[in-house]
Design an enzyme around this catalytic site. Sequence first.
Site, PDB file in Angstrom:
ATOM      1  N   GLU A   1      51.838  52.777  43.553  1.00 35.89           N
ATOM      2  CA  GLU A   1      53.114  53.089  42.857  1.00 35.89           C
ATOM      3  C   GLU A   1      52.961  53.999  41.753  1.00 35.89           C
ATOM      4  OE1 GLU A   1      55.173  49.348  43.113  1.00 35.89           O
ATOM      5  OE2 GLU A   1      55.244  49.358  45.212  1.00 35.89           O
TER       6      GLU A   1
ATOM      7  N   ARG B   1      68.849  50.707  24.635  1.00 34.44           N
ATOM      8  CA  ARG B   1      68.062  50.845  25.888  1.00 34.44           C
ATOM      9  C   ARG B   1      68.213  50.105  27.173  1.00 34.44           C
ATOM     10  NH1 ARG B   1      65.831  55.829  25.000  1.00 34.44           N
ATOM     11  NH2 ARG B   1      64.451  56.047  23.357  1.00 34.44           N
TER      12      ARG B   1
ATOM     13  N   GLU C   1      68.296  64.194  16.685  1.00 33.98           N
ATOM     14  CA  GLU C   1      68.781  62.622  16.692  1.00 33.98           C
ATOM     15  C   GLU C   1      68.667  62.343  15.050  1.00 33.98           C
ATOM     16  OE1 GLU C   1      65.689  60.273  18.334  1.00 33.98           O
ATOM     17  OE2 GLU C   1      66.262  60.813  20.509  1.00 33.98           O
TER      18      GLU C   1
ATOM     19  N   SER D   1      51.879  54.075  29.769  1.00 31.78           N
ATOM     20  CA  SER D   1      51.576  52.781  30.971  1.00 31.78           C
ATOM     21  C   SER D   1      50.612  53.559  32.009  1.00 31.78           C
ATOM     22  CB  SER D   1      53.098  52.553  31.284  1.00 31.78           C
ATOM     23  OG  SER D   1      53.757  51.731  30.117  1.00 31.78           O
TER      24      SER D   1
ATOM     25  N   GLY E   1      48.806  52.292  34.023  1.00 28.07           N
ATOM     26  CA  GLY E   1      48.377  51.461  35.143  1.00 28.07           C
ATOM     27  C   GLY E   1      49.524  52.009  36.357  1.00 28.07           C
TER      28      GLY E   1
ATOM     29  N   GLU F   1      74.793  64.829  24.929  1.00 26.60           N
ATOM     30  CA  GLU F   1      76.298  64.160  25.298  1.00 26.60           C
ATOM     31  C   GLU F   1      76.192  62.569  25.712  1.00 26.60           C
ATOM     32  OE1 GLU F   1      76.885  65.639  29.822  1.00 26.60           O
ATOM     33  OE2 GLU F   1      77.817  66.908  28.100  1.00 26.60           O
TER      34      GLU F   1
ATOM     35  N   GLU G   1      73.685  60.402  24.710  1.00 20.63           N
ATOM     36  CA  GLU G   1      72.818  59.827  23.686  1.00 20.63           C
ATOM     37  C   GLU G   1      73.892  59.468  22.471  1.00 20.63           C
ATOM     38  OE1 GLU G   1      68.532  60.720  22.242  1.00 20.63           O
ATOM     39  OE2 GLU G   1      69.728  62.136  22.002  1.00 20.63           O
TER      40      GLU G   1
END
Length: 180
Positions: A39, A65, A97, A114, A116, A139, A141
């Site tokens: 995957e 988050r 930001e 990541s 994997g 908009e 964030e």
Amino acid sequence: MSEHLYEKTIASTTVYEGKVIDVKVDDVKLPNGHTSKREIVNHPGAVAVIALTPEGNLLLVRQFRKPLERTIVEIPAGKLELNEEPLHSAKRELEEETGYRSNQLEFVTSFYTSPGFADEIVHIYFTDQLTAGHVQTDEDEFVDLLEVTLEDAEKMIETKEIFDAKTAFAIQYLRLRKDI
């Protein structure tokens, strides 16, 4: 490449195409001749900026988050737009930001987040040459801008306000730099 470790893709099915990621399932032939499924999350890549103010403080942003269901503190960062050069993206994300601009960004490194299951690569830049501008977040964030000392940033790792690899890397990078 170490050929004896290679997994040959024999079929690939896209199961999701989104705004930020795509997901596919690959059937692979393993080095021992057996087959398996992998995957895979495809991501366009991202940038992050280690930015120091003239006073030597680190610019950080606090934001919610959703995958974590919590707010965390991070260095300014964002994803690459289609065909966008990482340096251009880093300048854009820094201003969006934090409200600061810089024309003197130094490339530090790139790393996979990541490997994997995902191909996302993050390109890290450093600057201590900032010019004040204005925050222009996307908009969808919402961020709080923080300016902290290196010592305070290290404490934020201990308290898990800073909880991500790129920001922990940034703090370690600053600690190891000889000229700061």
